[in-house]
Design an enzyme around this catalytic site. Structure first.
Site, PDB file in Angstrom:
ATOM      1  CE  LYS A  58      89.123  57.137 118.171  1.00  0.00           C
ATOM      2  NZ  LYS A  58      89.119  58.487 118.751  1.00  0.00           N
ATOM      3  CB  VAL A 191      89.632  61.404 125.665  1.00  0.00           C
ATOM      4  CG1 VAL A 191      88.966  60.315 124.883  1.00  0.00           C
ATOM      5  CG2 VAL A 191      88.654  62.043 126.614  1.00  0.00           C
ATOM      6  CB  ILE A 192      94.340  62.986 123.719  1.00  0.00           C
ATOM      7  CG1 ILE A 192      93.254  63.719 122.935  1.00  0.00           C
ATOM      8  CG2 ILE A 192      95.620  62.856 122.894  1.00  0.00           C
ATOM      9  CD1 ILE A 192      93.647  65.082 122.416  1.00  0.00           C
ATOM     10  CD  GLU A 211      94.929  63.532 135.211  1.00  0.00           C
ATOM     11  OE1 GLU A 211      94.969  63.375 133.983  1.00  0.00           O
ATOM     12  OE2 GLU A 211      94.440  64.544 135.759  1.00  0.00           O
ATOM     13  CB  VAL A 245     104.086  68.411 135.083  1.00  0.00           C
ATOM     14  CG1 VAL A 245     105.163  68.638 134.023  1.00  0.00           C
ATOM     15  CG2 VAL A 245     103.489  67.016 134.928  1.00  0.00           C
ATOM     16  N   GLY A 279      94.103  68.956 127.494  1.00  0.00           N
ATOM     17  CA  GLY A 279      92.903  69.695 127.110  1.00  0.00           C
ATOM     18  C   GLY A 279      93.167  70.609 125.921  1.00  0.00           C
ATOM     19  CG  ASP A 320      86.014  71.083 119.794  1.00  0.00           C
ATOM     20  OD1 ASP A 320      84.979  70.423 120.036  1.00  0.00           O
ATOM     21  OD2 ASP A 320      87.135  70.561 119.639  1.00  0.00           O
ATOM     22  CB  ALA A 328      83.239  64.785 116.121  1.00  0.00           C
ATOM     23  CG  HIS A 452      71.809  33.886 122.278  1.00  0.00           C
ATOM     24  ND1 HIS A 452      72.501  34.249 123.407  1.00  0.00           N
ATOM     25  CD2 HIS A 452      72.168  32.608 121.991  1.00  0.00           C
ATOM     26  CE1 HIS A 452      73.250  33.222 123.800  1.00  0.00           C
ATOM     27  NE2 HIS A 452      73.075  32.209 122.962  1.00  0.00           N
TER      28      HIS A 452
HETATM   29  P1  FAD Z   1      87.310  71.471 114.338  1.00  0.00           P
HETATM   30  O1  FAD Z   1      87.173  70.066 113.959  1.00  0.00           O
HETATM   31  O2  FAD Z   1      88.485  71.869 115.156  1.00  0.00           O
HETATM   32  O3  FAD Z   1      87.320  72.297 112.972  1.00  0.00           O
HETATM   33  C1  FAD Z   1      87.525  73.661 112.928  1.00  0.00           C
HETATM   34  C2  FAD Z   1      88.031  74.037 111.558  1.00  0.00           C
HETATM   35  O4  FAD Z   1      88.030  75.460 111.451  1.00  0.00           O
HETATM   36  C3  FAD Z   1      89.465  73.596 111.285  1.00  0.00           C
HETATM   37  O5  FAD Z   1      89.540  73.005 110.016  1.00  0.00           O
HETATM   38  C4  FAD Z   1      90.262  74.896 111.318  1.00  0.00           C
HETATM   39  O6  FAD Z   1      91.377  74.890 110.457  1.00  0.00           O
HETATM   40  C5  FAD Z   1      89.215  75.877 110.805  1.00  0.00           C
HETATM   41  N1  FAD Z   1      89.449  77.278 111.192  1.00  0.00           N
HETATM   42  C6  FAD Z   1      89.748  77.776 112.414  1.00  0.00           C
HETATM   43  N2  FAD Z   1      89.798  79.134 112.359  1.00  0.00           N
HETATM   44  C7  FAD Z   1      89.518  79.475 111.067  1.00  0.00           C
HETATM   45  C8  FAD Z   1      89.388  80.715 110.383  1.00  0.00           C
HETATM   46  N3  FAD Z   1      89.531  81.875 111.014  1.00  0.00           N
HETATM   47  N4  FAD Z   1      89.122  80.669 109.070  1.00  0.00           N
HETATM   48  C9  FAD Z   1      88.954  79.489 108.406  1.00  0.00           C
HETATM   49  N5  FAD Z   1      89.044  78.308 109.009  1.00  0.00           N
HETATM   50  C10 FAD Z   1      89.319  78.297 110.325  1.00  0.00           C
HETATM   51  N6  FAD Z   1      85.619  63.649 119.170  1.00  0.00           N
HETATM   52  C11 FAD Z   1      84.736  62.637 119.094  1.00  0.00           C
HETATM   53  O7  FAD Z   1      83.534  62.883 119.142  1.00  0.00           O
HETATM   54  N7  FAD Z   1      85.144  61.340 118.921  1.00  0.00           N
HETATM   55  C12 FAD Z   1      86.457  61.016 118.864  1.00  0.00           C
HETATM   56  O8  FAD Z   1      86.799  59.845 118.724  1.00  0.00           O
HETATM   57  C13 FAD Z   1      87.413  62.059 118.965  1.00  0.00           C
HETATM   58  N8  FAD Z   1      88.718  61.782 118.883  1.00  0.00           N
HETATM   59  C14 FAD Z   1      89.611  62.808 118.963  1.00  0.00           C
HETATM   60  C15 FAD Z   1      90.969  62.497 118.910  1.00  0.00           C
HETATM   61  C16 FAD Z   1      91.910  63.500 119.000  1.00  0.00           C
HETATM   62  C17 FAD Z   1      93.373  63.145 118.945  1.00  0.00           C
HETATM   63  C18 FAD Z   1      91.487  64.858 119.106  1.00  0.00           C
HETATM   64  C19 FAD Z   1      92.495  65.969 119.152  1.00  0.00           C
HETATM   65  C20 FAD Z   1      90.146  65.174 119.147  1.00  0.00           C
HETATM   66  C21 FAD Z   1      89.197  64.150 119.094  1.00  0.00           C
HETATM   67  N9  FAD Z   1      87.838  64.413 119.168  1.00  0.00           N
HETATM   68  C22 FAD Z   1      86.938  63.392 119.111  1.00  0.00           C
HETATM   69  C23 FAD Z   1      87.327  65.786 119.303  1.00  0.00           C
HETATM   70  C24 FAD Z   1      86.863  66.322 117.932  1.00  0.00           C
HETATM   71  O9  FAD Z   1      87.930  66.254 117.028  1.00  0.00           O
HETATM   72  C25 FAD Z   1      86.355  67.740 118.074  1.00  0.00           C
HETATM   73  O10 FAD Z   1      85.386  67.807 119.090  1.00  0.00           O
HETATM   74  C26 FAD Z   1      85.737  68.206 116.771  1.00  0.00           C
HETATM   75  O11 FAD Z   1      86.669  68.162 115.718  1.00  0.00           O
HETATM   76  C27 FAD Z   1      85.191  69.623 116.909  1.00  0.00           C
HETATM   77  O12 FAD Z   1      84.619  70.005 115.713  1.00  0.00           O
HETATM   78  P2  FAD Z   1      84.537  71.532 115.269  1.00  0.00           P
HETATM   79  O13 FAD Z   1      83.839  71.525 113.960  1.00  0.00           O
HETATM   80  O14 FAD Z   1      83.965  72.333 116.374  1.00  0.00           O
HETATM   81  O15 FAD Z   1      86.045  72.037 115.111  1.00  0.00           O
HETATM   82  P1  NAI Z   2      90.931  65.874 128.477  1.00  0.00           P
HETATM   83  O1  NAI Z   2      90.229  67.025 129.038  1.00  0.00           O
HETATM   84  O2  NAI Z   2      90.204  64.643 128.100  1.00  0.00           O
HETATM   85  O3  NAI Z   2      92.059  65.390 129.514  1.00  0.00           O
HETATM   86  C1  NAI Z   2      93.081  66.240 129.973  1.00  0.00           C
HETATM   87  C2  NAI Z   2      93.693  65.612 131.222  1.00  0.00           C
HETATM   88  O4  NAI Z   2      94.873  66.318 131.535  1.00  0.00           O
HETATM   89  C3  NAI Z   2      92.771  65.706 132.441  1.00  0.00           C
HETATM   90  O5  NAI Z   2      92.708  64.460 133.080  1.00  0.00           O
HETATM   91  C4  NAI Z   2      93.438  66.766 133.284  1.00  0.00           C
HETATM   92  O6  NAI Z   2      93.233  66.586 134.668  1.00  0.00           O
HETATM   93  C5  NAI Z   2      94.903  66.581 132.926  1.00  0.00           C
HETATM   94  N1  NAI Z   2      95.739  67.756 133.118  1.00  0.00           N
HETATM   95  C6  NAI Z   2      95.448  69.037 132.826  1.00  0.00           C
HETATM   96  N2  NAI Z   2      96.495  69.832 133.104  1.00  0.00           N
HETATM   97  C7  NAI Z   2      97.492  69.021 133.575  1.00  0.00           C
HETATM   98  C8  NAI Z   2      98.819  69.233 133.997  1.00  0.00           C
HETATM   99  N3  NAI Z   2      99.363  70.444 134.001  1.00  0.00           N
HETATM  100  N4  NAI Z   2      99.535  68.177 134.417  1.00  0.00           N
HETATM  101  C9  NAI Z   2      99.016  66.917 134.418  1.00  0.00           C
HETATM  102  N5  NAI Z   2      97.751  66.654 134.009  1.00  0.00           N
HETATM  103  C10 NAI Z   2      97.002  67.689 133.585  1.00  0.00           C
HETATM  104  O7  NAI Z   2      91.777  66.466 127.259  1.00  0.00           O
HETATM  105  P2  NAI Z   2      92.571  65.766 126.077  1.00  0.00           P
HETATM  106  O8  NAI Z   2      92.875  64.352 126.390  1.00  0.00           O
HETATM  107  O9  NAI Z   2      93.673  66.703 125.752  1.00  0.00           O
HETATM  108  O10 NAI Z   2      91.509  65.777 124.906  1.00  0.00           O
HETATM  109  C11 NAI Z   2      90.970  67.028 124.439  1.00  0.00           C
HETATM  110  C12 NAI Z   2      89.561  66.877 124.007  1.00  0.00           C
HETATM  111  O11 NAI Z   2      89.474  66.089 122.854  1.00  0.00           O
HETATM  112  C13 NAI Z   2      88.695  66.233 125.057  1.00  0.00           C
HETATM  113  O12 NAI Z   2      87.886  67.241 125.621  1.00  0.00           O
HETATM  114  C14 NAI Z   2      87.849  65.245 124.354  1.00  0.00           C
HETATM  115  O13 NAI Z   2      86.517  65.630 124.406  1.00  0.00           O
HETATM  116  C15 NAI Z   2      88.326  65.284 122.913  1.00  0.00           C
HETATM  117  N6  NAI Z   2      88.668  63.916 122.535  1.00  0.00           N
HETATM  118  C16 NAI Z   2      87.665  63.008 122.417  1.00  0.00           C
HETATM  119  C17 NAI Z   2      87.922  61.706 122.102  1.00  0.00           C
HETATM  120  C18 NAI Z   2      86.804  60.749 122.034  1.00  0.00           C
HETATM  121  O14 NAI Z   2      85.660  61.177 122.030  1.00  0.00           O
HETATM  122  N7  NAI Z   2      87.056  59.441 121.970  1.00  0.00           N
HETATM  123  C19 NAI Z   2      89.290  61.236 121.837  1.00  0.00           C
HETATM  124  C20 NAI Z   2      90.279  62.257 122.037  1.00  0.00           C
HETATM  125  C21 NAI Z   2      89.950  63.548 122.347  1.00  0.00           C
END
Ligand code: FAD
Ligand code: NAI
Length: 473
Positions: A58, A191-192, A211, A245, A279, A320, A328, A452
């Site tokens: 963000k 989403v990413i 995609e 791909v 994913g 997750d 999150a 408004h």
């Molecule tokens: P995580 O945030 O993955 O945290 C797990 C933690 O556990 C990590 O710090 C890891 O190091 C630690 N860990 C793992 N194994 C061990 C172990 N054995 N011992 C000790 N520590 C360990 N979600 C949203 O809702 N809004 C968004 O805008 C959004 N944007 C995203 C953008 C990107 C680029 C990505 C990749 C994800 C995004 N997400 C977003 C998804 C969000 O980040 C995850 O859904 C969220 O972080 C999950 O929370 P969690 O606590 O389950 O796990």
């Molecule tokens: P995603 O599940 O959102 O999208 C993955 C995309 O890749 C799908 O459209 C799928 O059809 C495609 N795909 C899968 N395998 C493929 C292949 N071999 N070749 C071509 N396309 C393929 O997963 P993404 O974007 O990696 O994000 C991971 C997670 O992080 C999401 O589940 C999302 O919930 C979370 N996230 C949330 C955000 C938010 O809330 N704003 C921002 C970024 C991530």
């Protein structure tokens, strides 16, 4: 000698750290273990979300949006700019500072709530006498009768193309580029792909997204997905659907991706950098789950019931690493609920009311059912839509793309789904979540006075439109 606690949380992402704080607020003695370290080797609690997910993405979306606004829209406001430039390294450093601030904020919250924080990897040693022994980096042992596993997820790589974070990037590398690449390929238009593709496109990269599925944003309402595709195409974010791909090779400082299009024709995409966003996979490898017989699913996820209980008494899993959307706020909800249950209280998480937001421009946000789901489930409904073009605030902002769509039950008028594409959709959706949590009807929203001029008036107008009586359209 081992230290004993009431609750040990493994993982300090949004699921784990929130669970730890809530459990401590409820009077329990809590430890939280997390292994994330920053570039300086310091503990960095906050998980994926804080370090390489929600927060840093963000931050870059904000910077790149300012840049694009300055380049494309300032002139129409009468603001003249010469020699507009982007210093990507500085933008990335700003992002890193926000991440550090958030890590520190969590450490402060742990102190404030008396959560004992243990940096390192947490792994099961054994179950003994109604409690579990957990080692931290194999050097320290903690015991507790209640364990909350919140170990999150990690990016899934394409077979045969491991992440090197220089050319083939996961979200981590994609958030850390020090220069804007001329050409950027992205596998996956989820989403990413859309968020990070938008960041680098706004800064000048030519972005091509491949995609695999033949449909765009299959989880969103079809009408909204269609609007989104139109808007992204206008921005010249090139999205190829139905792409198969094949090989991915790094050669002479570029990445060559071989793929077939939907018609089966072979193509080669050559780019400076490639983001793979197809994913994520649950993180269970480091847990030594076998030592206690913790049941894992086919995806390596931890199998839980509706209340986040695993197959082991006293062991819970959230976020997750379990079923459900990888978001999150979903992880946080489950963290709070599990802490409450451990303390003997009642708690409920309604997975059907978890909002989704995609922070592109326009933003896309929804909660509840899509129109295609209602049709598939034979639920009778009425739809009301309202375009931002007819909203005064949107026109004043110069941001009129998109619409609000409300789906309500045909007989009871209960709101079943709200879908928004447009400016601030991620903020506007909160009203829909509130309304749906109270099982409001579309008429309820139509009867509420909205300020408004505000974008939120569009929600009210869409609610009026359900009954065919929008006032401004
Ligand atoms: P995580 O945030 O993955 O945290 C797990 C933690 O556990 C990590 O710090 C890891 O190091 C630690 N860990 C793992 N194994 C061990 C172990 N054995 N011992 C000790 N520590 C360990 N979600 C949203 O809702 N809004 C968004 O805008 C959004 N944007 C995203 C953008 C990107 C680029 C990505 C990749 C994800 C995004 N997400 C977003 C998804 C969000 O980040 C995850 O859904 C969220 O972080 C999950 O929370 P969690 O606590 O389950 O796990
Ligand atoms: P995603 O599940 O959102 O999208 C993955 C995309 O890749 C799908 O459209 C799928 O059809 C495609 N795909 C899968 N395998 C493929 C292949 N071999 N070749 C071509 N396309 C393929 O997963 P993404 O974007 O990696 O994000 C991971 C997670 O992080 C999401 O589940 C999302 O919930 C979370 N996230 C949330 C955000 C938010 O809330 N704003 C921002 C970024 C991530």
């Amino acid at each position: 000698m081992s230290q004993s606690f009431d609750v040990i949380v493994i993982g300090a992402g949004p699921g784990g750290y929130i669970a730890a704080i809530r459990a401590a607020q409820l009077g329990l003695k809590v430890a939280c273990i997390d292994e994330w370290k920053n570039a300086e080797g310091q503990p960095a609690p906050g998980g994926t979300c804080t370090n390489v997910g929600c927060i840093p993405s963000k931050a870059l979306l904000q910077s790149s949006e300012y840049f694009e606004h300055a380049a494309l829209h300032f002139a129409e406001h009468g603001i003249a700019l010469d020699n507009l430039e982007i210093d990507a390294a500085r933008m990335v450093e700003r992002k890193a500072a926000i991440v550090r601030q958030t890590n520190e904020g969590i450490l402060f919250l742990f102190k404030k709530n008396k959560v004992a924080f243990f940096p390192g990897r947490g792994a099961f040693v054994k179950a003994a006498g109604g409690a579990y022994e957990i080692s931290v980096d194999g050097t320290e042992t903690l015991t507790a009768p209640n364990i909350i596993i919140a170990t999150g997820s990690r990016p899934r790589a394409l077979p045969g193309a491991p992440f090197d974070e220089e050319y083939i990037l996961s979200n981590e590398g994609a958030l850390n580029m020090q220069e804007v690449p001329e050409t950027l390929g992205i596998i996956g238009s989820g989403v990413i792909g859309l968020e990070l593709g938008s960041v680098w496109r706004r800064l000048g990269a030519q972005v091509d997204i491949l995609e695999g599925l033949p449909v765009f944003l299959g989880a969103a309402d079809e009408q909204i997905a269609k609007e989104a595709k139109k808007a992204f195409e206008k921005q010249e974010l090139n999205i190829v659907l139905g792409a198969k791909v094949g090989s991915v090779e790094v050669q002479d400082g570029a990445v060559r991706v071989a793929y077939e299009d939907a018609a089966g024709e072979a193509h080669s995409l050559v780019v400076d950098k490639l983001i793979v966003s197809i994913g994520r996979v649950p993180n269970t490898e480091g847990l030594n789950a076998d030592a206690v017989g913790l049941a894992l699913g086919e995806r390596g996820d931890i199998v839980v019931d509706a209340e986040c209980r695993t197959n082991l008494p006293g062991v819970w899993a959230i976020g997750d690493v379990v079923r459900g959307p990888m978001l999150a706020h979903k992880a946080e909800e489950e963290g709070v609920a599990v802490a409450e249950r451990i303390a003997g209280r009642h708690a409920h998480v309604d997975l059907a009311l978890i909002p989704s937001v995609i922070y592109t421009s326009p933003e896309i946000a929804w909660v509840g059912k899509t129109e295609q789901q209602l049709k598939a489930e034979n639920i009778p409904y009425r739809a009301g839509t309202f375009p931002f073009m007819a909203n005064g605030r949107a026109r004043a902002m110069g941001d009129t793309t998109g619409l609000v769509k409300i789906l309500a039950h045909e007989k009871t008028d209960e709101i079943l789904g709200v879908h928004i594409i447009g400016a601030m959709a991620g903020e506007l959706i909160a009203e829909a979540c509130t309304a749906m949590a109270f099982r409001a009807s579309s008429e309820d929203i139509a009867l509420i006075c909205h300020a408004h001029p505000s974008l939120s008036e569009s929600l009210r107008e869409a609610a009026l439109a359900v009954d065919g009586r929008a006032l401004n359209f």
